[in-house]
Motif scaffolding. Structure first.
Motif, PDB file in Angstrom:
ATOM      1  N   ASN A  97       0.847  -1.176   0.000  1.00  0.00           N
ATOM      2  CA  ASN A  97       0.000   0.000   0.000  1.00  0.00           C
ATOM      3  C   ASN A  97       0.892   1.238   0.000  1.00  0.00           C
ATOM      4  O   ASN A  97       1.944   1.255   0.633  1.00  0.00           O
ATOM      5  CB  ASN A  97      -0.919   0.024   1.225  1.00  0.00           C
ATOM      6  CG  ASN A  97      -1.875  -1.143   1.216  1.00  0.00           C
ATOM      7  OD1 ASN A  97      -2.352  -1.547   0.168  1.00  0.00           O
ATOM      8  ND2 ASN A  97      -2.160  -1.693   2.393  1.00  0.00           N
ATOM      9  N   THR A  98       0.441   2.260  -0.688  1.00  0.00           N
ATOM     10  CA  THR A  98       1.219   3.478  -0.818  1.00  0.00           C
ATOM     11  C   THR A  98       0.569   4.598  -0.021  1.00  0.00           C
ATOM     12  O   THR A  98      -0.629   4.848  -0.163  1.00  0.00           O
ATOM     13  CB  THR A  98       1.342   3.900  -2.298  1.00  0.00           C
ATOM     14  OG1 THR A  98       1.930   2.831  -3.038  1.00  0.00           O
ATOM     15  CG2 THR A  98       2.199   5.141  -2.444  1.00  0.00           C
ATOM     16  N   TYR A  99       1.350   5.242   0.829  1.00  0.00           N
ATOM     17  CA  TYR A  99       0.862   6.344   1.631  1.00  0.00           C
ATOM     18  C   TYR A  99       1.797   7.541   1.454  1.00  0.00           C
ATOM     19  O   TYR A  99       3.007   7.381   1.381  1.00  0.00           O
ATOM     20  CB  TYR A  99       0.815   5.968   3.112  1.00  0.00           C
ATOM     21  CG  TYR A  99      -0.042   4.754   3.404  1.00  0.00           C
ATOM     22  CD1 TYR A  99      -1.415   4.878   3.619  1.00  0.00           C
ATOM     23  CD2 TYR A  99       0.520   3.488   3.445  1.00  0.00           C
ATOM     24  CE1 TYR A  99      -2.189   3.768   3.881  1.00  0.00           C
ATOM     25  CE2 TYR A  99      -0.255   2.370   3.703  1.00  0.00           C
ATOM     26  CZ  TYR A  99      -1.613   2.519   3.920  1.00  0.00           C
ATOM     27  OH  TYR A  99      -2.380   1.411   4.172  1.00  0.00           O
ATOM     28  N   ALA A 100       1.195   8.726   1.407  1.00  0.00           N
ATOM     29  CA  ALA A 100       1.994   9.938   1.335  1.00  0.00           C
ATOM     30  C   ALA A 100       2.321  10.407   2.745  1.00  0.00           C
ATOM     31  O   ALA A 100       1.453  10.468   3.608  1.00  0.00           O
ATOM     32  CB  ALA A 100       1.235  11.025   0.575  1.00  0.00           C
ATOM     33  N   VAL A 101       3.585  10.710   2.977  1.00  0.00           N
ATOM     34  CA  VAL A 101       4.008  11.239   4.267  1.00  0.00           C
ATOM     35  C   VAL A 101       3.811  12.750   4.206  1.00  0.00           C
ATOM     36  O   VAL A 101       4.557  13.459   3.533  1.00  0.00           O
ATOM     37  CB  VAL A 101       5.467  10.870   4.564  1.00  0.00           C
ATOM     38  CG1 VAL A 101       5.894  11.405   5.914  1.00  0.00           C
ATOM     39  CG2 VAL A 101       5.646   9.367   4.499  1.00  0.00           C
ATOM     40  N   CYS A 102       2.819  13.247   4.917  1.00  0.00           N
ATOM     41  CA  CYS A 102       2.407  14.640   4.777  1.00  0.00           C
ATOM     42  C   CYS A 102       2.741  15.447   6.019  1.00  0.00           C
ATOM     43  O   CYS A 102       2.888  14.890   7.112  1.00  0.00           O
ATOM     44  CB  CYS A 102       0.898  14.716   4.515  1.00  0.00           C
ATOM     45  SG  CYS A 102       0.398  13.877   2.994  1.00  0.00           S
TER      46      CYS A 102
END
Length: 223
Positions: A97-102
């Motif tokens: 799964n791909t998550y953006a580190v914001c």
């Protein structure tokens, strides 16, 4: 006078019997005959002085051959059991799964970060606010991103980055890319927002609404 010679009486060993009244010697004889005709006629039992002895009438070479066959068969059974146990284990599927580190107060979706304001202002102020954060008024690149914005915004109206110079010009994003018109835009004004019914509508520049900023994030976490 002739004396009678008494022949000493032969001592007869006492005979043992089982519960059914049959002599135990005959019973052991039957057992010996049975084991001699068994599929592995290597050993049989004989009774001598009430002690069992193991007698092997088969040559040692033949015994070693049989031992080898038994060992090979045992190894094959063990190997088959191990193979079956391994085949029953469920396959481990690797899912990434791909998550953006914001940054703080930003919401990650896909490879982007989104900021949902809690204040209201006009379109120009909203645009400048996003620019100071090195972002732009929100841009969606696909339906998944648009649906995310609709779900997260709730019932409030939010400015987004679509705009045009006039009704005779095409809609464009803040990065000057042209809108593909996948979703129709309601109204005849030049600045767009997501309304409380989740439609894309247009309004005049000075109307105060909440706003959404978006920016790409080059730091992607995969797990």
């Amino acid at each position: 006078m002739v004396k009678a010679v008494q022949t000493p009486a032969k001592t007869v060993a006492p005979q043992a019997y089982n519960k059914n009244g049959s002599p135990l010697s005959s019973q052991f004889h039957n057992w010996k005959t049975t084991w001699q005709h068994f599929c592995f006629p290597f050993f049989y039992f004989s009774l001598q002085e009430n002690i069992f002895r193991i007698v092997s009438p088969v040559s040692p070479a033949r015994l070693y051959c049989c031992y080898a066959v038994i060992i090979v068969l045992t190894g094959a059974v063990i190997a088959l059991s191990v193979a079956l146990s391994l085949s029953e284990k469920p396959e481990q599927v690797s899912v990434k799964n791909t998550y953006a580190v914001c940054p703080r107060n930003w919401i990650g979706f896909g490879s982007k970060c989104f900021y949902f304001s809690e204040d209201t202002s006009n379109w120009t102020f909203s645009w400048n606010f996003c620019m100071k954060l090195k972002a732009q008024l929100a841009k969606f690149d696909n339906m998944e991103e648009l649906n995310f914005l609709k779900r997260y915004k709730g019932t409030f109206d939010y400015w987004i980055g679509l705009h045009r110079e006039s009704s005779q010009h095409p809609w464009r994003w803040m990065d000057n890319t042209e809108y593909n018109s996948s979703i129709p835009i309601r109204g005849a004004e030049e600045y767009t927002y997501l309304n409380n019914n989740n439609w894309i509508s247009s309004a005049r520049i000075y109307v105060e609404k909440r706003w959404i900023c978006s920016k790409s994030n080059s730091y992607i976490l995969q797990c």
